[in-house]
Motif scaffolding. Sequence first.
Motif, PDB file in Angstrom:
ATOM      1  N   GLU A 427       4.309  -2.210  -6.044  1.00 35.88           N
ATOM      2  CA  GLU A 427       3.274  -2.774  -5.183  1.00 35.88           C
ATOM      3  C   GLU A 427       2.656  -1.741  -4.247  1.00 35.88           C
ATOM      4  O   GLU A 427       1.584  -1.977  -3.699  1.00 35.88           O
ATOM      5  CB  GLU A 427       3.853  -3.941  -4.379  1.00 35.88           C
ATOM      6  CG  GLU A 427       4.169  -5.160  -5.240  1.00 35.88           C
ATOM      7  CD  GLU A 427       4.757  -6.289  -4.424  1.00 35.88           C
ATOM      8  OE1 GLU A 427       5.855  -6.089  -3.880  1.00 35.88           O
ATOM      9  OE2 GLU A 427       4.118  -7.342  -4.320  1.00 35.88           O
ATOM     10  N   VAL A 428       3.340  -0.613  -4.037  1.00 34.02           N
ATOM     11  CA  VAL A 428       2.788   0.440  -3.177  1.00 34.02           C
ATOM     12  C   VAL A 428       2.694   1.761  -3.925  1.00 34.02           C
ATOM     13  O   VAL A 428       2.653   2.823  -3.325  1.00 34.02           O
ATOM     14  CB  VAL A 428       3.632   0.604  -1.892  1.00 34.02           C
ATOM     15  CG1 VAL A 428       3.519  -0.619  -1.014  1.00 34.02           C
ATOM     16  CG2 VAL A 428       5.102   0.902  -2.225  1.00 34.02           C
ATOM     17  N   ALA A 431       0.141   4.772  -3.019  1.00 32.75           N
ATOM     18  CA  ALA A 431      -0.741   4.131  -2.036  1.00 32.75           C
ATOM     19  C   ALA A 431      -1.345   5.154  -1.085  1.00 32.75           C
ATOM     20  O   ALA A 431      -0.776   6.218  -0.835  1.00 32.75           O
ATOM     21  CB  ALA A 431       0.031   3.080  -1.240  1.00 32.75           C
ATOM     22  N   THR A 433      -2.035   6.021   2.644  1.00 30.96           N
ATOM     23  CA  THR A 433      -1.382   5.642   3.902  1.00 30.96           C
ATOM     24  C   THR A 433      -2.304   5.767   5.101  1.00 30.96           C
ATOM     25  O   THR A 433      -1.884   5.505   6.230  1.00 30.96           O
ATOM     26  CB  THR A 433      -0.147   6.530   4.141  1.00 30.96           C
ATOM     27  OG1 THR A 433      -0.544   7.909   4.053  1.00 30.96           O
ATOM     28  CG2 THR A 433       0.921   6.261   3.100  1.00 30.96           C
ATOM     29  N   SER A 439      -3.971  -3.420   3.659  1.00 26.47           N
ATOM     30  CA  SER A 439      -2.511  -3.451   3.606  1.00 26.47           C
ATOM     31  C   SER A 439      -2.006  -2.375   2.650  1.00 26.47           C
ATOM     32  O   SER A 439      -2.761  -1.892   1.796  1.00 26.47           O
ATOM     33  CB  SER A 439      -2.038  -4.820   3.133  1.00 26.47           C
ATOM     34  OG  SER A 439      -2.376  -5.015   1.769  1.00 26.47           O
ATOM     35  N   PRO A 440      -0.737  -1.997   2.738  1.00 23.49           N
ATOM     36  CA  PRO A 440      -0.187  -1.033   1.784  1.00 23.49           C
ATOM     37  C   PRO A 440      -0.349  -1.476   0.335  1.00 23.49           C
ATOM     38  O   PRO A 440      -0.651  -0.644  -0.533  1.00 23.49           O
ATOM     39  CB  PRO A 440       1.286  -0.955   2.188  1.00 23.49           C
ATOM     40  CG  PRO A 440       1.288  -1.254   3.655  1.00 23.49           C
ATOM     41  CD  PRO A 440       0.225  -2.292   3.831  1.00 23.49           C
ATOM     42  N   SER A 441      -0.172  -2.763   0.058  1.00 15.02           N
ATOM     43  CA  SER A 441      -0.326  -3.215  -1.329  1.00 15.02           C
ATOM     44  C   SER A 441      -1.782  -3.115  -1.783  1.00 15.02           C
ATOM     45  O   SER A 441      -2.058  -2.803  -2.951  1.00 15.02           O
ATOM     46  CB  SER A 441       0.182  -4.649  -1.483  1.00 15.02           C
ATOM     47  OG  SER A 441      -0.510  -5.543  -0.638  1.00 15.02           O
ATOM     48  N   SER A 444      -2.591   0.437  -2.834  1.00 15.10           N
ATOM     49  CA  SER A 444      -1.863   0.960  -3.985  1.00 15.10           C
ATOM     50  C   SER A 444      -2.799   1.633  -4.969  1.00 15.10           C
ATOM     51  O   SER A 444      -3.930   1.184  -5.187  1.00 15.10           O
ATOM     52  CB  SER A 444      -1.117  -0.190  -4.672  1.00 15.10           C
ATOM     53  OG  SER A 444      -0.458   0.261  -5.832  1.00 15.10           O
ATOM     54  N   ARG A 498      12.666   1.968   0.963  1.00 17.47           N
ATOM     55  CA  ARG A 498      11.376   1.787   1.610  1.00 17.47           C
ATOM     56  C   ARG A 498      11.476   0.675   2.630  1.00 17.47           C
ATOM     57  O   ARG A 498      11.875  -0.446   2.314  1.00 17.47           O
ATOM     58  CB  ARG A 498      10.262   1.439   0.608  1.00 17.47           C
ATOM     59  CG  ARG A 498       8.893   1.472   1.292  1.00 17.47           C
ATOM     60  CD  ARG A 498       7.768   0.933   0.449  1.00 17.47           C
ATOM     61  NE  ARG A 498       6.482   1.210   1.093  1.00 17.47           N
ATOM     62  CZ  ARG A 498       5.959   0.470   2.070  1.00 17.47           C
ATOM     63  NH1 ARG A 498       6.615  -0.606   2.527  1.00 17.47           N
ATOM     64  NH2 ARG A 498       4.797   0.803   2.621  1.00 17.47           N
ATOM     65  N   ILE A 502       4.267  -4.875   3.446  1.00 15.71           N
ATOM     66  CA  ILE A 502       3.279  -4.399   2.471  1.00 15.71           C
ATOM     67  C   ILE A 502       2.058  -5.306   2.384  1.00 15.71           C
ATOM     68  O   ILE A 502       1.052  -4.910   1.787  1.00 15.71           O
ATOM     69  CB  ILE A 502       3.900  -4.251   1.061  1.00 15.71           C
ATOM     70  CG1 ILE A 502       4.418  -5.594   0.546  1.00 15.71           C
ATOM     71  CG2 ILE A 502       4.999  -3.202   1.069  1.00 15.71           C
ATOM     72  CD1 ILE A 502       4.880  -5.542  -0.899  1.00 15.71           C
ATOM     73  N   TYR A 506      -2.353  -2.175   7.904  1.00 12.97           N
ATOM     74  CA  TYR A 506      -1.589  -1.175   8.648  1.00 12.97           C
ATOM     75  C   TYR A 506      -1.669  -1.432  10.155  1.00 12.97           C
ATOM     76  O   TYR A 506      -0.679  -1.271  10.873  1.00 12.97           O
ATOM     77  CB  TYR A 506      -2.102   0.228   8.315  1.00 12.97           C
ATOM     78  CG  TYR A 506      -1.674   0.732   6.957  1.00 12.97           C
ATOM     79  CD1 TYR A 506      -0.365   1.114   6.718  1.00 12.97           C
ATOM     80  CD2 TYR A 506      -2.589   0.831   5.911  1.00 12.97           C
ATOM     81  CE1 TYR A 506       0.033   1.583   5.477  1.00 12.97           C
ATOM     82  CE2 TYR A 506      -2.206   1.294   4.663  1.00 12.97           C
ATOM     83  CZ  TYR A 506      -0.891   1.671   4.446  1.00 12.97           C
ATOM     84  OH  TYR A 506      -0.504   2.123   3.208  1.00 12.97           O
ATOM     85  N   SER A 566      10.622  -5.443   0.455  1.00 14.46           N
ATOM     86  CA  SER A 566      10.223  -4.657   1.613  1.00 14.46           C
ATOM     87  C   SER A 566      11.397  -4.490   2.551  1.00 14.46           C
ATOM     88  O   SER A 566      12.092  -5.446   2.884  1.00 14.46           O
ATOM     89  CB  SER A 566       9.084  -5.370   2.346  1.00 14.46           C
ATOM     90  OG  SER A 566       8.778  -4.713   3.543  1.00 14.46           O
TER      91      SER A 566
END
Length: 596
Positions: A427-428, A431, A433, A439-441, A444, A498, A502, A506, A566
């Motif tokens: 899912e990430v 990704a 950052t 969102s992190p997902s 991706s 991790r 996600i 952020y 997560s």
Amino acid sequence: MDPNLMARVRNSLLVLSVAAASLFCFVEARIVLDPISVLYVPYDYDVNGTGLYKIAGGASEQSTYDYQNHLLYISGDYFIQIVDVSDPSEPNIIYRHALDSPSNDIEVCGDVVGFVQNGATYRVDTGTLSLYNLYDVENGNWSRLYEIPVGSIPDMLYFTKDCQTIVVVNEGEYGVTADPDVYVDPEGLVSIIRLDQDLANGYRITNLNFTRFNEDAESYEERGVRYLYKNTTFSQNLEPEYIAFSSDDRTAYISLQENNAIAVIDLNSEDIVDIYPLGEKSWKDLRIDASDMDGGTELRQYDIYSFYQPDAIKYFEVDGTGYIVTANEGAGVEYSDWAEEKRGKALVEDGLVWAESDLLSALNDTAQLGRLKFSQYEGVNSSRFNKLDRFYFFGGRSISIRRASDMALVHDTGDEIERQSSVLLREVFNADTKPINVSPSEASDLRSDDSGAECESLAFGELDGRRILFVGIERLSAIAIYTFAPGSAVPVFDGFHRAGGIDRTYEQLLADRNLGDLDPEDIKFLSSEKSPTNSPMLVVTNNIAGSIAFYDVTDVPDSTMTTPTSGSSANHADSFLTLAWIVASIVQFTLRRQFM
């Protein structure tokens, strides 16, 4: 069947094979990081002394631990901040020291704390190494010993074990001066500082440059040391990045990231012995996701190459033989009037690719190699109309083990991190950052066309007699964990850890204090003898998150099966439920595509 569908099916089967291999690769125990706490570090303070927080605010670049007093020193862009970690479950900032320029690194050794800073006005200006006594907790006082001029952009410092010698690497990047139209490219320097036994009696400094190698620049270039921008000298092109010492402190190894090389320095004679090229990596038999426009995680095979270009390096020994482990992050070369990187599709459109190249179609396809950033200068064939017929990108997307005596490659993890993360951290995967409004997902795959996951930081530890290697991976916001069998220099993948959410942006995750290890720039392993808990710990300094994470490091039986989520460790023992979900997804996806 459609060729694209076949590629996706092959990729899905690859995912399945990795999961299956992980499932049935049982070992006696695996390494788990149990969260203790996370300290979010203010990047600045308001007029009332209240801390201010933001993503990528420059709050925490590096950290160092004083085990005598259980204090953590954190270097940032605006402050050195000192934290009481005697109770790591409740770390407490007890002092802050304002800076006039960013600090790139900080280390403590014995009774001395050292930190390096860029030039006060411009990055190209002379930087400084500041030496301080240990912070006086009782009196709330931090006293300076010396402020020592070094080179431009001092990136890292390292003490010998006796705390009497400090080596500083000064990157000397090309940059602007006081005149906005004038750029300079300072020499890359290695500064060696010798402290007197009695600190009050001063120090001696020697600055080593690479100018003597200029006369042999062509020879080194032929051997593989990268020197592309010919408007400045070879020595100006060499940019020291990271330091590792041999176990006897007689030899320093200096990574030259952009140059894809490592310099070796004899610390006794204070001489640069040689510069070793690290060679090229073939991806012909490996798999890579090279595009951020391929609809997700797509691992394919291409007959392309990359440069290892390590950021962090570490030295270790096995049965008396020295080795260097490298985190192969990657970095292209760029100047104000010149850039090396060009995307695959742009290479084709600009007429730089040999017309009969087997990769022409893939380079022209943004879902394949069209988005990947290549060097437009490496791989030119003079016998083919000075066109590119060999294609190089940046970074090994891996860690490597090299023999310290000659930098010969002993082992490279190949596409393992890419493959494993495509399953365990799908899912990430790769990704981005940096964007704070997603969102992190949602981010991706956005870095697949750059340097992928970006292995960045390294730390060795030992637990119950086992050597462990922790790898900070920037774009996964994760720690990869490797172990070594007794007598072996080849690491074995153990799993990922991790932390953080996600599915929220952020910015929201920052507000929730749930960003996780966003850009783990620095990792420190604390043995039980030095840890404030009397148990092994890992301290992770997260640059983009502006945080410090504290973990217990433990061995757990491999029969403890958990589905990766997560804030958990994703290890060998993925549950059968996870595997079943993957199989079902593959079947559903394949059938849906075949009958569309």
